[in-house]
Design an enzyme around this catalytic site. Sequence first.
Site, PDB file in Angstrom:
ATOM      1  N   LEU A 131       0.825  -1.209   0.000  1.00  0.00           N
ATOM      2  CA  LEU A 131       0.000   0.000   0.000  1.00  0.00           C
ATOM      3  C   LEU A 131       0.859   1.259   0.000  1.00  0.00           C
ATOM      4  CD1 LEU A 131      -2.787   1.388   0.212  1.00  0.00           C
ATOM      5  CD2 LEU A 131      -2.607   1.138   2.708  1.00  0.00           C
ATOM      6  N   SER A 134       6.013   6.596  -1.523  1.00  0.00           N
ATOM      7  CA  SER A 134       6.819   7.705  -0.997  1.00  0.00           C
ATOM      8  C   SER A 134       5.973   8.914  -0.609  1.00  0.00           C
ATOM      9  CB  SER A 134       7.878   8.122  -2.021  1.00  0.00           C
ATOM     10  OG  SER A 134       7.277   8.508  -3.245  1.00  0.00           O
ATOM     11  N   SER A 138       0.576   8.088   5.833  1.00  0.00           N
ATOM     12  CA  SER A 138      -0.688   8.261   6.564  1.00  0.00           C
ATOM     13  C   SER A 138      -1.813   8.641   5.607  1.00  0.00           C
ATOM     14  CB  SER A 138      -0.527   9.338   7.648  1.00  0.00           C
ATOM     15  OG  SER A 138       0.357   8.907   8.657  1.00  0.00           O
ATOM     16  N   GLU A 247      -8.163  -4.375  11.050  1.00  0.00           N
ATOM     17  CA  GLU A 247      -7.926  -5.686  11.653  1.00  0.00           C
ATOM     18  C   GLU A 247      -6.439  -5.893  11.925  1.00  0.00           C
ATOM     19  OE1 GLU A 247      -9.759  -8.380   8.916  1.00  0.00           O
ATOM     20  OE2 GLU A 247     -11.747  -7.514   9.215  1.00  0.00           O
ATOM     21  N   GLN A 285      12.957  -1.747  47.040  1.00  0.00           N
ATOM     22  CA  GLN A 285      11.610  -1.234  46.740  1.00  0.00           C
ATOM     23  C   GLN A 285      11.542  -0.515  45.394  1.00  0.00           C
ATOM     24  OE1 GLN A 285       9.691   2.154  48.964  1.00  0.00           O
ATOM     25  NE2 GLN A 285       8.399   0.492  49.758  1.00  0.00           N
ATOM     26  N   GLY A 346      23.979  -1.550  33.096  1.00  0.00           N
ATOM     27  CA  GLY A 346      24.920  -1.548  31.974  1.00  0.00           C
ATOM     28  C   GLY A 346      24.786  -2.758  31.093  1.00  0.00           C
ATOM     29  N   GLU A 369       1.435   0.527  10.224  1.00  0.00           N
ATOM     30  CA  GLU A 369      -0.005   0.238  10.201  1.00  0.00           C
ATOM     31  C   GLU A 369      -0.815   1.305  10.940  1.00  0.00           C
ATOM     32  OE1 GLU A 369      -1.485  -3.723  10.440  1.00  0.00           O
ATOM     33  OE2 GLU A 369       0.445  -4.593   9.884  1.00  0.00           O
ATOM     34  N   THR A 371       0.136   5.491  12.342  1.00  0.00           N
ATOM     35  CA  THR A 371       0.889   6.129  13.420  1.00  0.00           C
ATOM     36  C   THR A 371      -0.008   6.374  14.635  1.00  0.00           C
ATOM     37  OG1 THR A 371       0.356   8.371  12.680  1.00  0.00           O
ATOM     38  CG2 THR A 371       2.322   7.323  11.725  1.00  0.00           C
ATOM     39  N   ASN A 373      -0.690   9.167  16.013  1.00  0.00           N
ATOM     40  CA  ASN A 373      -1.601  10.287  15.754  1.00  0.00           C
ATOM     41  C   ASN A 373      -2.812   9.851  14.940  1.00  0.00           C
ATOM     42  OD1 ASN A 373      -0.160  12.174  17.175  1.00  0.00           O
ATOM     43  ND2 ASN A 373       0.919  13.007  15.398  1.00  0.00           N
TER      44      ASN A 373
END
Length: 385
Positions: A131, A134, A138, A247, A285, A346, A369, A371, A373
């Site tokens: 799909l 460039s 979105s 989906e 803790q 580390g 798939e 973003t 937003n």
Amino acid sequence: MQNHSFNPLTHLKEEESMFFQSVVEFAKKEIQPQIAEMDEKELLSPEIIKKIFDLGLMAIEVPEKYGGAGGSFFQAILAIQALAQVDPSVSVFVDVQNTLVANALLKWGPEHLKNKYFPQMAKTRVGSYCLTESNSGSDAFALKTIAKDKGSYYELSGKKIFITNAKEASVFLVFANINPELGYKGITAFFVDKDMGGVTLGRKESKLGIRASSTCEVIFENAKVPKENIIGEVGKGYKIAIETLNEGRIGIAAQMLGLAEGAYFAAVQYAKQREQFGKAISQFQGIQFQIADMAIKIEATKLMVYNAARLKDAGLSFVKEAAMAKRFASEVAETVASTALEIFGGYGFIKEFPVEKFYRDAKIGKIYEGTTNMQLQTIAKMILD
């Protein structure tokens, strides 16, 4: 004394738990020993791919009459989650095949295509979902790939980018416009076989995370696709793209859930073994609070992902819940992986231990798939409309 440790099998029926455990065991035995090498080489092991097919994980929802496992969408989600606990790269490989390509063919494909391709996809052939371009990320329907009507076939020309599974794939679900003047109403879905010719791979991307999962350009140069390989109706490809991605987002949410679990399990085990100031760091803790917070976030994520998947299987509305699950799961995966890395100190920053890779792999969850937003936009629209 009752064991109150985090249980990944809660909220599952017995047969679902057994299936989930079988996939986890497979992943630990077969995939885990090859993770570092696959990540370094940026390549899925052909041996692993074959074993995934042999286990029946590439056609979970496909009915048995076509050679598939005859399972549910929820089972596909469980497999994606289980694999991601060990390697999110392998998880997304299985995810795309099931929730996008096979799902679309199952729902909108003509019977002759199902009869031809499902038995092959259940055994050896990998599918890819084409799909993105460039200038259409979105804004997916700004795509420029063209399909020209040549009588008995369409001629496809264009370039798709960031295509998952492209290197391994030999069949492609491709979205192209038969008439750009119609805008998104000209978009049509085609099931393209690489054997048809005119299909080549361009650049293979080198990525921050999920490096073993292939992400490539797919180039179509006058690819001749028979009209009987159209999926759904001519000019209705936009509908297939939207519904399939809705989906698929549950699949990505499941991947992020499994990733978070994998990082969490590693951190808990390490905290119990690592000693400082004369005792295991799990007795401090500060570490206990971090682990508790991770467990809370994972449990909430699981409820959201499972709820969205069960709604889908029940034939009920799930679009808002899928968007919520993906948005929340991707956030949790990044947070949990980061916290797990910090618990390792580390050692978490070096490749010898697993959390470094989980941390790198987590970032893509907020991007592909849809973003974060875009998920928020979907959620808000469904609440406010």
